[in-house]
Design an enzyme around this catalytic site. Structure first.
Site, short mmCIF file in Angstrom:
data_model
loop_
_atom_site.label_atom_id
_atom_site.label_comp_id
_atom_site.label_asym_id
_atom_site.label_seq_id
_atom_site.Cartn_x
_atom_site.Cartn_y
_atom_site.Cartn_z
N GLU A 69 0.85 -0.90 -0.07
CA GLU A 69 0.00 0.07 0.18
C GLU A 69 0.87 1.25 0.01
OE1 GLU A 69 -2.89 -0.34 3.23
OE2 GLU A 69 -3.54 -2.22 2.39
N CYS B 287 3.94 8.09 0.45
CA CYS B 287 4.40 7.32 1.59
C CYS B 287 4.52 5.78 1.08
CB CYS B 287 3.33 7.47 2.77
SG CYS B 287 3.73 6.37 3.98
N CYS C 238 4.62 -6.81 8.51
CA CYS C 238 6.03 -6.10 9.18
C CYS C 238 5.98 -7.05 10.41
CB CYS C 238 5.51 -4.65 9.76
SG CYS C 238 6.89 -3.86 10.68
N CYS D 100 4.40 -3.40 16.71
CA CYS D 100 4.00 -2.02 17.48
C CYS D 100 2.44 -2.20 17.41
CB CYS D 100 4.41 -0.95 16.58
SG CYS D 100 6.03 -0.72 16.09
N CYS E 182 -0.31 -0.11 15.33
CA CYS E 182 -0.19 -0.28 13.90
C CYS E 182 -1.05 -1.44 13.17
CB CYS E 182 1.23 -0.36 13.53
SG CYS E 182 1.64 -0.60 12.16
N GLY F 157 5.82 -2.07 6.66
CA GLY F 157 6.88 -2.44 6.76
C GLY F 157 8.03 -1.43 7.78
N GLU F 158 9.16 -2.09 8.13
CA GLU F 158 10.07 -1.35 8.98
C GLU F 158 11.27 -1.38 7.75
OE1 GLU F 158 11.55 0.33 11.69
OE2 GLU F 158 13.42 -0.17 10.50
N ASN G 66 7.69 7.42 20.40
CA ASN G 66 6.32 6.94 20.93
C ASN G 66 6.51 6.76 22.36
OD1 ASN G 66 5.54 7.08 18.54
ND2 ASN G 66 6.24 4.82 18.20
N CYS H 11 -1.50 7.62 9.02
CA CYS H 11 -0.31 6.76 9.75
C CYS H 11 -0.86 5.77 10.56
CB CYS H 11 0.33 7.75 10.45
SG CYS H 11 1.86 8.32 9.77
#
Ligand code: SF4
Length: 357
Positions: free
Chosen positions: A94, A108, A115, A119, A122, A161-162, A219, A337
């Protein structure tokens, strides 16, 4: 023989491996420019004979992802668009087109399908990691967005993804994005974001991108709270992350981005702002990007209210921190986000053979 994806290479790399092909270097430069700027691979257009053109198409390809779903939300600055793209094996990534004002647009992009970082705030985390994306697939998102008529002035690695879990492909993608022979975006127009993969930050330092932007997802300002919402906190302490950022100084005026997802009742007290200031103090220039939480399909809390966001911004400013409040865009179409991802894809098995380069 497997074809080489042109979008995985810089212009110089294509020139180097095209020396033995008809019209060699000259054709390679023109073909590269056409592929990256016009999103098409058409060797016939460069004065090659039919046989010469075939030699090129036998060896190289430009396979772009297909847009399979598109959702848009109107904002004051223009439409935010989520593009769901199918990859060669049927998995999906995406990308989100974000209007930035004055006609500028940020794309983005994703670097992995799913991932593994887990987190809690997310949506992508709920998918687990299905696989890394190749450099060509990462670049393919930019080419496809342009082919759909969107302008792309800036690129941020904050989709699925990271990014630094797939550091080699992401670093090569940055080389391709910034190559003057093709896409030619300035390094200052590209931002890599990480939850704090110190190994990846070191690789990025070795790649010597002097003007590239780097941001981290903070965070939480202490290890206990951070570990409870970001599993990476259990293996990488804030002190280790801080040290890695102190060492990552590609230029004198470098400002590291510190992303902070505001979770009401969890990380939005005055003492959290004080902790952020303490974390940032030895880092030199920073920019705190405050991102109001966007609930996904299994929310961990609610979205913060306007007053709560303003209060936290003022806490941060009291500590002298520069703060940019991220305007929420795309929440109604799950494009904001933390909202990217498709848990249904978990049913598709990760592929075992490597995708094309
Ligand atoms: S926030 Fe980024 S690193 Fe964390 S789970 Fe989501 S995609 Fe992965």
């Amino acid at each position: 023989m497997e074809k080489v994806q042109i979008a995985s290479m810089t212009g110089a790399e294509l020139v180097a491996c095209a020396e033995q092909l008809p019209k060699g270097r000259g054709a390679a430069r023109a073909i590269y420019r056409q592929a990256l700027r016009e999103q098409r691979f058409d060797p016939d257009a460069h004065g090659l004979s039919a046989e010469g053109a075939r030699a090129w198409t036998d060896r190289f390809a430009l396979d772009l992802p297909r847009v399979v779903r598109k959702a848009e939300e109107d904002t004051d600055l223009g439409p935010t668009a989520k593009l769901v793209m199918a990859l060669h094996d049927g998995l999906e990534c995406e990308s989100v087109v974000l209007p930035m004002g004055r006609g500028k647009t940020t794309l983005c992009i994703s670097s992995q399908v799913g991932c593994k970082m887990g987190c809690k705030f997310c949506e992508t985390a709920r998918m687990g990691l299905l696989r890394h994306m190749t450099t060509a697939e990462i670049i393919g998102q930019i080419l496809r967005a342009r082919a759909e008529g969107f302008t792309v002035n800036n690129v941020v690695f904050m989709g699925m993804g990271e990014a630094l879990d797939n550091a080699d492909n992401v670093i090569q993608a940055v080389r391709v994005i910034t190559d003057p022979a093709g896409l030619a975006l300035g390094q200052e127009r590209v931002t890599v974001c990480t939850v704090g993969r110190i190994d990846g930050i070191k690789k990025l330092a070795e790649a010597s991108f002097r003007r590239l932007n780097l941001s981290i997802s903070l965070n939480a300002p202490d290890d206990a709270l951070r570990s409870s919402i970001m599993p990476i906190g259990r293996t990488v302490s804030l002190a280790q992350l801080q040290q890695a950022l102190i060492e990552y100084r590609p230029r004198d005026n470098f400002a590291v981005g510190v992303n902070y997802c505001l979770l009401p009742g969890i990380n939005d007290a005055a003492e959290h702002a004080a902790g952020i200031a303490a974390f940032c103090a030895p880092l030199g220039r920073v920019m705190v990007n405050l991102i109001p939480y966007n609930p996904g399909s299994a929310p961990m809390t609610r979205a913060p209210e306007e007053g709560e966001i303003e209060r936290f911004v003022s806490y941060l400013r009291e500590h002298g921190l520069p703060v940019r409040r991220r305007i929420t865009k795309g929440r109604t179409v799950m494009a904001a986000c933390g909202q990217l991802g498709n848990v249904e894809l978990r049913r598709k098995k990760p592929i075992t053979s490597p995708p094309p380069a």
